[in-house]
Design an enzyme around this catalytic site. Structure first.
Site, PDB file in Angstrom:
ATOM      1  CG  MET A  19     -51.922 142.934  57.595  1.00  0.00           C
ATOM      2  SD  MET A  19     -50.593 142.864  56.369  1.00  0.00           S
ATOM      3  CE  MET A  19     -51.440 143.430  54.912  1.00  0.00           C
ATOM      4  CG  ASP A  38     -57.434 148.267  67.176  1.00  0.00           C
ATOM      5  OD1 ASP A  38     -58.047 147.588  68.023  1.00  0.00           O
ATOM      6  OD2 ASP A  38     -56.661 147.775  66.329  1.00  0.00           O
ATOM      7  CB  VAL A  96     -60.055 139.177  63.743  1.00  0.00           C
ATOM      8  CG1 VAL A  96     -59.194 139.645  64.895  1.00  0.00           C
ATOM      9  CG2 VAL A  96     -61.530 139.548  63.971  1.00  0.00           C
ATOM     10  CD  GLU A  97     -58.844 137.460  56.995  1.00  0.00           C
ATOM     11  OE1 GLU A  97     -58.846 136.738  55.993  1.00  0.00           O
ATOM     12  OE2 GLU A  97     -59.277 138.633  56.985  1.00  0.00           O
ATOM     13  CE  LYS A 102     -62.046 139.992  57.616  1.00  0.00           C
ATOM     14  NZ  LYS A 102     -61.081 141.075  57.849  1.00  0.00           N
ATOM     15  CB  SER A 124     -55.525 137.144  53.137  1.00  0.00           C
ATOM     16  OG  SER A 124     -55.753 136.406  54.340  1.00  0.00           O
ATOM     17  CG  ASN A 148     -47.036 141.688  57.296  1.00  0.00           C
ATOM     18  OD1 ASN A 148     -46.767 142.864  57.459  1.00  0.00           O
ATOM     19  ND2 ASN A 148     -46.878 140.787  58.236  1.00  0.00           N
ATOM     20  CD  GLU A 157     -54.258 139.434  45.526  1.00  0.00           C
ATOM     21  OE1 GLU A 157     -53.764 138.496  44.893  1.00  0.00           O
ATOM     22  OE2 GLU A 157     -54.975 139.259  46.551  1.00  0.00           O
ATOM     23  CG  ASN A 195     -53.129 134.126  49.977  1.00  0.00           C
ATOM     24  OD1 ASN A 195     -51.920 134.026  50.159  1.00  0.00           O
ATOM     25  ND2 ASN A 195     -53.880 134.941  50.679  1.00  0.00           N
TER      26      ASN A 195
END
Length: 542
Positions: A19, A38, A96-97, A102, A124, A148, A157, A195
């Site tokens: 992404m 990163d 990462v989710e 975050k 997401s 993606n 969004e 989603n």
């Protein structure tokens, strides 16, 4: 805050996976200076090489000039730490989710960047407000959710959290446009828009298969051939990966407090637990070889060697006779002229409304060369119900369920026609009609009894969920349609789909499903119900 149209606008990207690389590519191509960071050693430099290679290949394919590619590559700058984000006008996080990760990154970034710098998450599934909670200046925190592969998927969004300012939303919208995306503004909620909205298509398909109504191949074929979807729900699940769509389904369902409209089925969990994840594992709802469908896939077509029917009876005649008989009985028997205006009484009107039948059935039968005759006790009886199953039609119309064959004409029957019979039906009646339909050049899908067949059920659920999203203000009706078309490649947005079917007809399908199954899942939204009752376009705002 700086205008995203500024020549020296700088975007920092934290996280250089698929992404992050995609966002970097469209940003650099859009004239934006890009900082790549990163935590993994060497990842930012490797991402630079990958994106530069993609831009070079676009030149080879004639999609970009060499000068444009060189300029875009010159705008890409790997950086070793978030401290190098200091000159950024906007930061997009694509790590990462994980909520804690975050929050930690946002706190770190906020300490470095200027007070007018926008900070956005590409998450997401995690609520933006939950991420922003750790920040001091929450009015500049928002979501910027790309899809993606980013260079190919035009939608983005813009997620407005509770404390996100209008200025931040406007600036991120402008940034999305500069990156050649199509931005839609979405309220911060579980699954955001795409989603969440995509749940109806897959979960209703799963339910139909779980109930034994049809196979995955049959559901997919109906949604492609009769409703214009590029993929059916099972093909789509295999493409995205069941390890992706099952957890997302659970997140959205739990986020909406167990709303049955969003609930998946045990067969979805079973595939996830078994590791049958779709194309990536070589086996999902279908088998794959080298990432492509393997030979020998199950056919959705009903093929029969039966002689084609030449004559049929219409269920409408039985319904009219049932109405006349009912009124005659209520008015004291024959001789009083009651049957002359049987439909005018309230009882007759109620019975007629209890069996919504598609009037196109006569035209369709005549088009494929069938002679329509009064009941002869032998010929197939044909009906085209809207929302009802064959059992209900046979009961209301007081006809022989063994000869009844229902066909779905609410979708487009030019390529494929779904036929449905009640329990205990005579296969000979179904096969004779199926042979006549196939003789006309159409394919036939034969299913077991189901209110709303296959296509009506899935389409009505997609439309109803779109209306629910409009009802709760998740986004504007127009943005909902745009997002679902661009984000999921639907042929129509969900509200436009309701318009195509017809708001009253969509409401009929849902009401019949709700009544027949007794499940709260099929309750019509007030958004749809009010517009159908008033004869208004489904997009009419509140």
């Amino acid at each position: 805050m700086k205008s995203p149209e500024a020549d020296d606008y700088t975007l920092a990207i934290a996280g250089t996976g698929a992404m992050g690389q995609g966002i970097a590519q469209v940003a650099a191509a859009g004239g934006v200076q890009v900082l790549l960071y990163d935590t993994r050693e060497g990842a930012a430099t490797a991402a630079f090489d990958t994106v530069a290679g993609r831009l070079t290949r676009l030149v080879e394919k004639g999609r970009m000039s060499a000068a444009e590619a060189d300029a875009a590559i010159d705008r890409l700058h790997p950086v070793p730490t978030t401290a190098d984000f200091a000159p950024a006008d906007a930061v997009v996080e694509a790590i990462v989710e994980d909520l804690d990760a975050k929050r930690g990154l946002f706190t770190e970034v906020e300490a470095v960047v200027g007070p007018d710098c926008l900070i956005a998450s590409n998450t997401s599934s995690i609520p933006i407000a939950a991420i922003a909670r750790a920040c001091k200046k929450r009015d500049r925190i928002a979501g910027l959710h790309f899809f993606n592969p980013v260079p190919l998927m035009k939608l983005v969004e813009v997620i407005r959290a509770a404390e996100t300012s209008d200025a931040a939303v406007a600036a991120l919208t402008a940034l999305g446009k500069r990156l050649t995306r199509v931005p839609v503004t979405v309220k911060d909620s579980p699954g955001f828009l795409v989603n969440m909205g995509g749940r109806a298509f897959t979960t209703e398909g799963l339910r139909i298969v779980h109930e034994g109504v049809a196979t995955p191949a049959q559901v997919d074929a109906v949604m492609r051939d009769c409703w214009g979807f590029r993929m059916g729900p099972f093909e789509l699940m295999d493409l995205t990966g069941i390890d992706v769509n099952y957890p997302v389904s659970q997140i959205v369902w739990e986020g909406y407090q167990g709303d049955q409209r969003l609930e998946t089925r045990p067969n979805h969990r079973a595939m996830f637990d078994a590791g049958l994840l779709g194309r990536k594992t070589g086996q999902g709802w279908y088998a794959y070889e080298g990432g492509k469908p393997a030979p020998g896939a199950p056919s959705p077509d009903h093929v029969t060697g039966a002689a084609p029917a030449r004559r049929v009876c219409l269920a409408e005649e039985f319904l009219e006779q049932a109405v006349s008989d009912m009124v005659r009985r209520q008015d004291g028997g024959p001789g009083n002229g009651a049957d002359e205006d049987a439909h005018d009484g309230p009882e007759g009107e109620d019975l007629l409304s209890d069996a919504p039948l598609d009037p196109a059935v006569q035209e369709f039968c005549e088009e494929i060369g069938l002679e329509i005759v009064p009941d002869d006790g032998v010929s197939p009886i044909v009906a085209a119900p809207i929302g009802q199953d064959a059992t209900t039609i046979a009961t209301i119309c007081e006809l022989d369920h063994r000869r009844l064959v229902c066909i779905d004409l609410l979708g487009n029957p030019a390529k494929r026609v779904t036929v449905m019979t009640a329990p205990g039906a005579d296969p000979a009646a179904r096969d004779a009609l199926a042979a006549a339909i196939a003789e006309s050049g159409r394919k036939v899908t034969a299913i077991t009894d189901s209110p709303g067949f296959v296509g009506q059920r899935v389409a009505a659920m997609v439309a109803n969920l779109g209306c629910y999203m409009a009802e709760i203000g998740l986004a504007s009706p127009e943005d909902i349609d745009t997002a679902m078309q661009l984000g999921l490649n639907y042929p129509h947005g969900p509200l436009a789909l309701a318009e195509q079917i017809g708001a009253p007809e969509t409401l009929d399908v849902l009401k019949e499903l709700h009544e027949t199954t007794g499940e709260d899942r099929y309750r019509p939204t007030m958004w749809l119900k009010r517009r159908a009752m008033l004869g208004l376009p489904v997009h009419t705002p509140s």
